[in-house]
Scaffold this motif. Structure first.
Motif, PDB file in Angstrom:
ATOM      1  N   TYR B  20       9.949   6.633  -7.255  1.00  0.00           N
ATOM      2  CA  TYR B  20       9.555   5.958  -8.497  1.00  0.00           C
ATOM      3  C   TYR B  20       9.117   6.958  -9.566  1.00  0.00           C
ATOM      4  O   TYR B  20       9.385   6.784 -10.731  1.00  0.00           O
ATOM      5  N   VAL B  26       9.734   7.494  -1.799  1.00  0.00           N
ATOM      6  CA  VAL B  26       9.190   6.294  -1.176  1.00  0.00           C
ATOM      7  C   VAL B  26      10.117   5.851  -0.044  1.00  0.00           C
ATOM      8  O   VAL B  26       9.683   5.354   0.977  1.00  0.00           O
ATOM      9  N   PRO B  45       4.026  -0.872   8.249  1.00  0.00           N
ATOM     10  CA  PRO B  45       2.727  -0.992   7.588  1.00  0.00           C
ATOM     11  C   PRO B  45       2.894  -1.066   6.073  1.00  0.00           C
ATOM     12  O   PRO B  45       3.969  -0.806   5.539  1.00  0.00           O
ATOM     13  N   SER B  46       1.821  -1.440   5.423  1.00  0.00           N
ATOM     14  CA  SER B  46       1.852  -1.574   3.973  1.00  0.00           C
ATOM     15  C   SER B  46       2.197  -0.243   3.319  1.00  0.00           C
ATOM     16  O   SER B  46       1.728   0.807   3.743  1.00  0.00           O
ATOM     17  N   GLY B  47       3.045  -0.313   2.317  1.00  0.00           N
ATOM     18  CA  GLY B  47       3.395   0.895   1.583  1.00  0.00           C
ATOM     19  C   GLY B  47       4.471   1.717   2.234  1.00  0.00           C
ATOM     20  O   GLY B  47       4.756   2.827   1.803  1.00  0.00           O
ATOM     21  N   SER B  48       5.119   1.167   3.281  1.00  0.00           N
ATOM     22  CA  SER B  48       6.114   1.977   3.973  1.00  0.00           C
ATOM     23  C   SER B  48       7.487   1.889   3.319  1.00  0.00           C
ATOM     24  O   SER B  48       8.425   2.510   3.783  1.00  0.00           O
ATOM     25  N   GLY B  49       7.630   1.096   2.254  1.00  0.00           N
ATOM     26  CA  GLY B  49       8.884   1.081   1.511  1.00  0.00           C
ATOM     27  C   GLY B  49       9.799  -0.084   1.830  1.00  0.00           C
ATOM     28  O   GLY B  49      10.964  -0.087   1.428  1.00  0.00           O
ATOM     29  N   LYS B  50       9.293  -1.111   2.493  1.00  0.00           N
ATOM     30  CA  LYS B  50      10.137  -2.261   2.857  1.00  0.00           C
ATOM     31  C   LYS B  50      10.604  -3.015   1.617  1.00  0.00           C
ATOM     32  O   LYS B  50      11.797  -3.268   1.423  1.00  0.00           O
ATOM     33  N   THR B  51       9.628  -3.381   0.765  1.00  0.00           N
ATOM     34  CA  THR B  51       9.979  -4.121  -0.443  1.00  0.00           C
ATOM     35  C   THR B  51      10.934  -3.309  -1.309  1.00  0.00           C
ATOM     36  O   THR B  51      11.882  -3.850  -1.879  1.00  0.00           O
ATOM     37  N   THR B  52      10.672  -2.019  -1.369  1.00  0.00           N
ATOM     38  CA  THR B  52      11.535  -1.168  -2.173  1.00  0.00           C
ATOM     39  C   THR B  52      12.989  -1.259  -1.692  1.00  0.00           C
ATOM     40  O   THR B  52      13.911  -1.375  -2.500  1.00  0.00           O
ATOM     41  N   GLU B 167       8.378 -11.137   2.956  1.00  0.00           N
ATOM     42  CA  GLU B 167       7.147 -11.747   3.478  1.00  0.00           C
ATOM     43  C   GLU B 167       7.025 -13.204   3.058  1.00  0.00           C
ATOM     44  O   GLU B 167       6.052 -13.600   2.431  1.00  0.00           O
ATOM     45  N   HIS B 200       5.010  -8.094   7.772  1.00  0.00           N
ATOM     46  CA  HIS B 200       3.965  -7.267   8.337  1.00  0.00           C
ATOM     47  C   HIS B 200       3.736  -7.599   9.790  1.00  0.00           C
ATOM     48  O   HIS B 200       3.082  -6.869  10.507  1.00  0.00           O
TER      49      HIS B 200
HETATM   50  N1  LIG Z   1       7.101  -0.059  -9.364  1.00  0.00           N
HETATM   51  C1  LIG Z   1       6.565   0.973  -8.666  1.00  0.00           C
HETATM   52  N2  LIG Z   1       6.224   2.107  -9.301  1.00  0.00           N
HETATM   53  C2  LIG Z   1       5.683   3.143  -8.622  1.00  0.00           C
HETATM   54  N3  LIG Z   1       5.450   3.134  -7.311  1.00  0.00           N
HETATM   55  C3  LIG Z   1       5.770   2.036  -6.614  1.00  0.00           C
HETATM   56  C4  LIG Z   1       6.339   0.890  -7.271  1.00  0.00           C
HETATM   57  N4  LIG Z   1       6.535  -0.070  -6.345  1.00  0.00           N
HETATM   58  C5  LIG Z   1       6.121   0.464  -5.174  1.00  0.00           C
HETATM   59  N5  LIG Z   1       5.662   1.720  -5.327  1.00  0.00           N
HETATM   60  C6  LIG Z   1       5.165   2.606  -4.263  1.00  0.00           C
HETATM   61  O1  LIG Z   1       6.168   2.731  -3.318  1.00  0.00           O
HETATM   62  C7  LIG Z   1       5.614   2.699  -2.007  1.00  0.00           C
HETATM   63  C8  LIG Z   1       6.333   1.643  -1.180  1.00  0.00           C
HETATM   64  O2  LIG Z   1       6.094   0.400  -1.754  1.00  0.00           O
HETATM   65  P1  LIG Z   1       6.697  -0.954  -1.183  1.00  0.00           P
HETATM   66  O3  LIG Z   1       6.331  -2.025  -2.120  1.00  0.00           O
HETATM   67  O4  LIG Z   1       8.146  -0.760  -0.914  1.00  0.00           O
HETATM   68  O5  LIG Z   1       5.881  -1.083   0.172  1.00  0.00           O
HETATM   69  P2  LIG Z   1       5.962  -2.262   1.243  1.00  0.00           P
HETATM   70  O6  LIG Z   1       6.447  -1.664   2.473  1.00  0.00           O
HETATM   71  O7  LIG Z   1       6.716  -3.433   0.694  1.00  0.00           O
HETATM   72  O8  LIG Z   1       4.421  -2.606   1.378  1.00  0.00           O
HETATM   73  P3  LIG Z   1       3.756  -4.035   1.612  1.00  0.00           P
HETATM   74  O9  LIG Z   1       3.933  -4.347   3.020  1.00  0.00           O
HETATM   75  O10 LIG Z   1       2.333  -3.783   1.262  1.00  0.00           O
HETATM   76  O11 LIG Z   1       4.436  -4.988   0.707  1.00  0.00           O
HETATM   77  C9  LIG Z   1       4.144   2.439  -2.147  1.00  0.00           C
HETATM   78  O12 LIG Z   1       3.473   3.678  -1.974  1.00  0.00           O
HETATM   79  C10 LIG Z   1       3.980   1.970  -3.558  1.00  0.00           C
HETATM   80  O13 LIG Z   1       2.787   2.454  -4.078  1.00  0.00           O
END
Ligand SMILES: Nc1ncnc2c1ncn2[C@@H]1O[C@H](COP(=O)(O)OP(=O)(O)OP(=O)(O)O)[C@@H](O)[C@H]1O
Ligand SMILES: [Mg+2]
Lengths: 558, 366
Positions: B20, B26, B45-52, B167, B200
C-alpha cells in the motif's frame, strides 16, 4: 401466588390504595414539573428574546390604532360619511376633527398620524403638519369676540371659577384622562386640582369637555396650576360651538352657577357671534381639506386593525370599496418576491452543484488532506462578509480582474466588456460564494457516514462507476442535500447586505425593501407585512418540502 | 499446490505482491490456484492480508506485482463491475434506501434484464435463503442474520460463478453463526459455485471448506484440506493456529527415515515424526494434539516413549475431560480424554505417565 392473581379483578391499586393509574400520573406530573422548573429560565429567555419579537412584528403588520387614538371623535363621526360619493364631509366631521387635531397638535402627536396616513395617501403628511400650526387662529376669532364683551373671558382664574364649583362631574374628568392617555401613551393619572362641575357640563358640554382636557394636559404634561393658566383657543371655539347650539340662550338664562352673569351677558349678544364655520376655516387653512381622497384615506384606515399593509405588500390597496389592485406603475413587491424566490433557488442550485463535489472530496480524502481542505472551506467565515462581497466587486466589475483577463485573452473585445456586477448575475455569484459552506458542511457530515463498502458492493454487483454513484451513493446523500438546501435557501431568501452591495437595481431582494422600510421610510407596518409574507412563504415551502422529501430525511450529521 | 492441473484452474494468483505504501509488502509472493466449484477459506490472524487478497480479486485493489487470472484470462485491467464476481461484505452493505427486493434486483437491472425475468430471479434467490416473505422490507427492518441471508442472496442472484465473502458471519452470535455456516455451505454446494471465504474463526474454516489457506505475514503458510491441516500441520505457526496444540522445545538428536529422536530442553528423550527438520543438531518445536496424548496405561500402545507428568488441573467438560499438566517444565500442557465409564478422573497433584504414537508428534521448525 395464585391467591394474589385471583384477587386482582378490579383496577390495579398502588401500595397506599389509590388507583395505580392516578398514582402513576401523579408521580409523572411531579417529574414533569421538576423538569419544567429546571428549564424555565431558559424557556422564558427564549420566549422573550426570540418569540416575542416575532409576534410583535406579526402584530405590527395589522396594527392601525394610531388613527382612532389620535382622532377618536372624528373617526366615529366620519363613519357615517359616504366615501365613494363626491361630497366632502359635513361641518360636524370638521368640528370633531378640529378638537381632535388641536389636542393632538398640542401633544405633538399629529405629525405621527400624518406620516402614517401619508403611506396611503401622499400629501396628507404636510397637510397635517401645516394645519396643526394654524389651528390656534381658528379659535382666536371667538376669543377676541368674548374679550370684547368682557375682559374676564381672557383670564384663567375666571374660567377656573366658572368651570368648577358645585357638584363635580366625574365622567367628564375621567373621559378626558382616558382621551389624553390614549393619545400620548402616558398614564395621565394624578391630582390636577380641578373638577368640572356637573351644572356647567350640562349647560356647555363641549366647553366642559375641552376645558377639562386642557386642564388635565396643563396639570400633568406641563405641570402648571390649572387655576392660574389661560385656557387654549380650542376652549373658546368649544364655547362658540355650544353657544351656537339652538336654544342655548334660554338654558343660560336658567343657569345660576358661577359665571352666570358673564354668560348671560354673552347670551345677550349672541347675534354678533362670529359664525361657527369650522369647515370653512379648514378650507381656508388648506384647500386640500375638501379633497375627497384624503377623507377617504382617513375613513378607510379608521379601524384599529387593517389589512392595508398586507394588501400593500402584494401590490394592492384598500379603497373605499375594499381591496383593489394598485396602478401598474406602483406595483413592485410581487415582482420582488418572485425575483427573491427565483434567485434564491438559483443560488441554492449553484451551491449544490459546487458544494457536492467538494463535500465528496472532503469525505473521501485521507484525513490530513481533508482537514486542510476543511480549513479552506471554513476560511471565508474568518473574513468579513463585507470584505468578501467587495472582493467580488473587484473581480467582476467592468474594469475588474475577470474582464481584464478575458480581454487580454482576446475572448471579449475591449469595448464589449461583460457586465457582471450590479445585476442578478453578480448577486448570484457573490451569494453562492458566501453561502457555499452552509451547503458543504451538512453534505460532508452526511457523506462521512456513508461507508465506502456501499459503492464497492454496487460495483461488485455489476454497476458502472456512474450507476453506482447515481443509484447507491447519491440517494443516501440526499438528506445532506436537503439539509444544505433548506439552510442555504432560507439564508438566501432573507439576505440583504450582499444584494444591496452587488445587486444594483435588478439584483436586489425583497429583504432590501424591508430594510428600506425599517430604516428609511419608517413604514414599519409595511415592513412587518412584507416580513410576515416572507415568513409565510418559507413555512409554506418547508411544508411542501416535507410533503415531497420528508423532513425526517434531513440530516445535519450522524 | 501451485501446480495443479492447468485445465481446472479457475482462479489463479500468480506471484502476486501487494504494497500500500511502497515500503512494506502486505502480500508477499502469493501463488494460489482454485479449481471450479471449490470452497476455499482464507484463514489467518488480523492484518495478515486476507482482505487485501480478496480486494485484489474483486478489483478494488490492484496488485503491485504479478498476475491474477480468472478462467485463464488476466483480470488485472478489468474494472470490478465487469468481473462478474459476487461479493458478500462483512457489514453486508445492503443498500439502506432500497427494499430487499430492490437490493436483489439491482444487479439484474444494471445487466439490463427484463422486468418479468428479474422478478422471477429475485423470488428464486429469496426462496433459496428462505426469505421469500421479506421482499418488501428495508434492510434496517431485518435482524442481523436475515440481513446476512439477503446479502448472500444478492451476491448469488446474478449467477456469479465466483463468490467472495469477507468475514460474512463476524457480526452474528455463535448459534446463528453455526446455522449460517451450514446454510452457506449447503447453498454453495447445491449451486456448484466457487467460493473464496475469509474468516478469523478456525472452526468455521475447518467445517465449511474444501481447502483452507492459512495466512500469516502476507504469505500462505499452508494450503490443505481441513483434516490434513489439522493433523499434519507443516510448520509450527499452523500447528499453533489451528486447533489446540501442545508444544515442547528441544534439539534433534538423530533422524532415521520418518523417526526423529528429540532431546527436550529438560533432558527427556522423545520420538517424533520429522517434518521441518533435516539433520541432527537443529532446534525444533515438537507438537502434539491434546486428544492424541494418552495416560491410561491400558490404552497406550506398546513401545512408545513416555514422559512423567504432574496433574495441575482437571476440568470436567461433559463430553470430554480436559486436564492440564506440567510436562518437561511446561505448565500449559493439555490433554483431552473422552468421557467413558472406564476413564479415570485425575486429581491435581497426582503423578502420572503420558505417552503417544510417534506419528502424532511432529517435529516442526523452531
Ligand atoms: N487501504 C490501506 N492502506 C494502507 N494499508 C492498508 C490498507 N488496507 C490494509 N492495509 C494494511 O495491510 C495489512 C493487511 O490488511 P488486511 O485488511 O488485508 O488484513 P486482514 O487479514 O483482512 O485482517 P483482518 O482479519 O483484521 O480483517 C494490514 O497491516 C493493514 O494495516
Ligand atoms: Mg479483513
Amino acid at each position: 401466588m395464585s391467591d394474589a392473581t385471583q384477587e386482582q379483578t378490579g383496577p390495579m391499586v398502588a401500595a397506599d390504595g389509590t388507583p395505580l393509574k392516578k398514582s402513576l400520573a401523579r408521580s409523572l406530573r411531579m417529574q414533569k414539573m421538576r423538569a419544567l422548573a429546571l428549564i424555565a429560565p431558559l424557556l422564558i429567555f427564549v420566549l422573550l428574546t426570540f418569540l416575542a419579537p416575532i409576534f410583535d412584528m406579526l402584530f405590527r403588520s395589522v396594527e392601525n390604532q394610531i388613527v382612532s387614538d389620535t382622532l377618536p371623535e372624528t373617526v366615529v363621526v366620519l363613519a357615517d360619511w359616504d366615501g365613494s360619493g363626491t361630497e366632502a364631509p359635513g361641518e360636524d366631521v370638521f368640528r370633531a376633527l378640529y378638537f381632535d387635531l388641536f389636542l393632538a397638535a398640542e401633544a405633538k402627536e399629529h405629525t405621527k398620524l400624518g406620516t402614517r396616513l401619508n403611506y396611503e395617501q401622499v400629501g396628507i403628511s404636510s397637510l397635517f403638519r401645516t394645519s396643526g400650526r394654524r389651528l390656534d387662529d381658528v379659535g382666536e376669532v371667538w376669543q377676541d369676540w368674548l374679550e370684547d364683551i368682557d375682559d374676564q373671558w381672557g383670564e384663567g382664574a375666571f374660567w377656573f371659577e366658572m368651570m368648577s364649583g358645585g357638584p363635580a362631574d366625574g365622567d367628564v374628568l375621567s373621559s378626558a384622562r382616558t382621551r389624553l392617555a390614549t393619545l400620548t401613551g402616558d398614564s395621565m393619572r394624578g391630582d390636577i386640582g380641578f373638577e368640572p362641575s356637573e351644572a356647567i357640563s350640562t349647560l356647555l358640554p363641549r366647553t366642559a369637555r375641552e376645558y377639562t382636557a386642557w386642564a388635565v394636559f396643563t396639570a400633568i404634561e406641563d405641570e402648571d396650576v390649572v387655576a392660574e393658566e389661560d385656557p387654549w383657543e380650542a376652549v373658546y371655539a368649544a364655547l362658540a360651538v355650544d353657544l351656537a347650539t339652538p336654544g342655548k340662550a334660554d338654558d343660560i338664562a336658567a343657569y345660576s352657577g358661577p359665571g352666570a352673569a358673564q354668560l348671560q351677558a354673552v347670551a345677550a349678544q349672541l347675534d354678533s357671534l362670529p359664525p361657527v364655520d369650522i369647515k370653512g376655516a379648514f378650507a381656508d387653512i388648506d384647500e386640500d381639506w375638501l379633497a375627497i381622497d384624503n377623507w377617504a384615506a382617513i375613513q378607510v384606515y379608521s379601524p384599529k386593525y387593517t389589512s392595508g399593509y398586507f394588501l400593500n405588500a402584494v401590490d394592492m390597496q384598500l379603497g373605499p370599496d375594499g381591496a383593489e389592485a394598485r396602478p401598474e406603475n406602483q406595483q413592485i413587491y410581487l415582482m420582488l418576491f418572485r425575483r427573491t424566490l427565483v434567485m434564491s433557488l438559483a443560488i441554492t442550485f449553484s451551491c449544490i452543484a459546487l458544494g457536492y463535489p467538494v463535500a465528496w472530496l472532503l469525505a473521501n480524502l485521507p484525513a490530513r488532506k481533508a482537514n486542510l481542505m476543511m480549513i479552506l472551506v471554513l476560511l471565508p467565515f474568518w473574513t468579513s462578509l463585507l470584505v468578501r462581497t467587495s472582493a467580488w466587486k473587484v473581480m467582476l466589475q467592468q474594469q475588474g480582474v475577470i474582464n481584464d483577463v478575458l480581454v487580454w485573452l482576446g475572448i471579449v473585445a475591449d469595448d464589449a466588456r461583460l457586465v457582471m456586477i450590479n445585476n442578478q448575475f453578480g448577486t448570484i455569484v457573490a451569494m453562492t460564494h458566501i453561502l457555499l459552506p452552509f451547503m458543504i458542511l451538512p453534505l460532508y457530515s452526511v457523506m462521512q457516514t456513508i461507508p465506502p463498502s456501499y459503492l464497492r458492493a454496487a460495483k461488485s454487483l455489476g454497476a458502472t462507476n456512474w450507476t453506482a454513484f447515481w443509484r447507491v451513493y447519491f440517494p443516501q446523500s440526499v438528506p445532506g442535500i436537503g439539509a444544505g438546501s433548506i439552510l442555504v435557501f432560507i439564508l438566501a431568501i432573507g439576505y440583504y447586505i450582499t444584494p444591496e452591495l452587488v445587486g444594483g437595481t435588478t439584483g436586489t431582494f425583497i429583504s432590501n425593501r424591508i430594510a428600506y422600510h425599517i430604516s428609511s421610510s419608517l413604514n414599519w407596518g409595511l415592513a412587518a407585512a412584507l416580513g410576515t409574507i416572507l415568513l409565510g412563504v418559507v413555512l409554506l415551502l418547508y411544508w411542501v418540502y416535507d410533503r415531497i422529501v420528508g423532513i425526517d430525511n434531513v440530516k445535519l450529521g450522524g | 499446490m501451485a501446480d495443479m492441473n492447468g485445465d481446472s484452474a479457475f482462479v489463479e494468483f500468480d506471484r502476486v505482491q501487494k504494497s500500500y505504501d511502497g515500503e512494506t509488502l502486505v502480500v508477499k509472493d502469493l501463488n494460489l490456484t482454485l479449481p471450479k466449484g471449490e470452497f476455499l477459506t482464507m484463514l489467518g490472524p488480523s492484518g495478515s492480508g486476507k482482505t487485501t487478497c480478496l480486494m485484489m480479486l474483486a478489483g478494488f485493489e490492484t496488485a503491485t506485482y504479478g498476475d491474477i487470472r480468472l478462467g485463464g484470462v488476466s483480470i488485472n485491467n478489468i474494472p470490478p463491475h465487469k468481473r462478474g464476481i459476487g461479493m458478500v461484505f462483512q457489514n453486508y452493505a445492503l443498500f439502506p434506501h432500497m427494499t430487499v427486493a430492490e437490493n436483489l434486483s439491482f444487479p439484474l437491472e444494471v445487466r439490463k434484464m427484463g422486468k418479468a425475468e428479474r422478478e422471477q430471479k429475485v423470488k428464486r434467490a429469496l426462496d433459496m435463503v428462505q426469505m421469500g416473505a421479506f421482499g418488501g422490507r428495508r434492510p434496517a427492518q431485518l435482524s442481523g442474520g436475515q440481513q446476512q441471508r439477503i446479502a448472500l442472496a444478492r451476491a448469488l442472484v446474478f449467477e456469479a460463478e465466483l463468490v467472495l465473502m469477507d468475514e460474512p458471519l463476524g457480526a452474528l452470535d455463535k448459534q446463528l453463526r453455526e446455522h449460517m455456516q451450514f446454510e452457506i455451505k449447503r447453498i454453495a454446494d447445491s449451486l456448484g459455485i466457487t467460493v473464496v471465504y475469509v474468516t478469523h474463526d478456525q472452526t468455521e474454516a475447518l467445517t465449511m471448506s474444501d481447502r483452507v489457506a492459512v495466512f500469516n505475514d502476507g504469505r500462505i503458510q499452508q494450503l490443505a484440506p481441513p483434516d490434513k491441516l489439522y493433523e499434519e500441520p507443516e510448520n509450527s505457526f499452523v500447528a499453533q493456529f489451528i486447533g489446540e496444540n501442545n508444544t515442547l522445545e528441544g534439539v534433534v538428536k538423530e533422524i532415521n527415515g520418518n523417526r526423529a529422536v528429540v532431546q527436550l530442553d529438560g533432558g527427556e528423550i522423545i520420538d517424533a515424526r520429522p517434518v521441518n527438520v533435516t539433520k541432527p543438531g537443529e532446534r525444533t518445536r515438537v507438537s502434539i494434539r491434546p486428544e492424541r496424548v494418552e495416560y491410561n496405561k491400558d490404552r497406550r500402545q506398546e513401545g512408545v516413549h513416555t514422559l512423567k507428568a504432574e496433574v495441575l488441573e482437571f476440568i470436567y467438560m461433559g463430553d470430554i475431560f480436559r486436564t492440564r499438566l506440567r510436562v518437561a517444565g511446561n505448565d500449559e500442557f493439555v490433554i483431552k480424554t473422552r468421557n467413558a465409564p472406564d476413564q479415570a478422573r485425575l486429581q491435581p497433584g497426582q503423578q502420572i505417565e503420558i505417552g503417544w504414537l510417534p506419528d502424532d508428534c511432529r517435529a516442526l521448525d523452531a
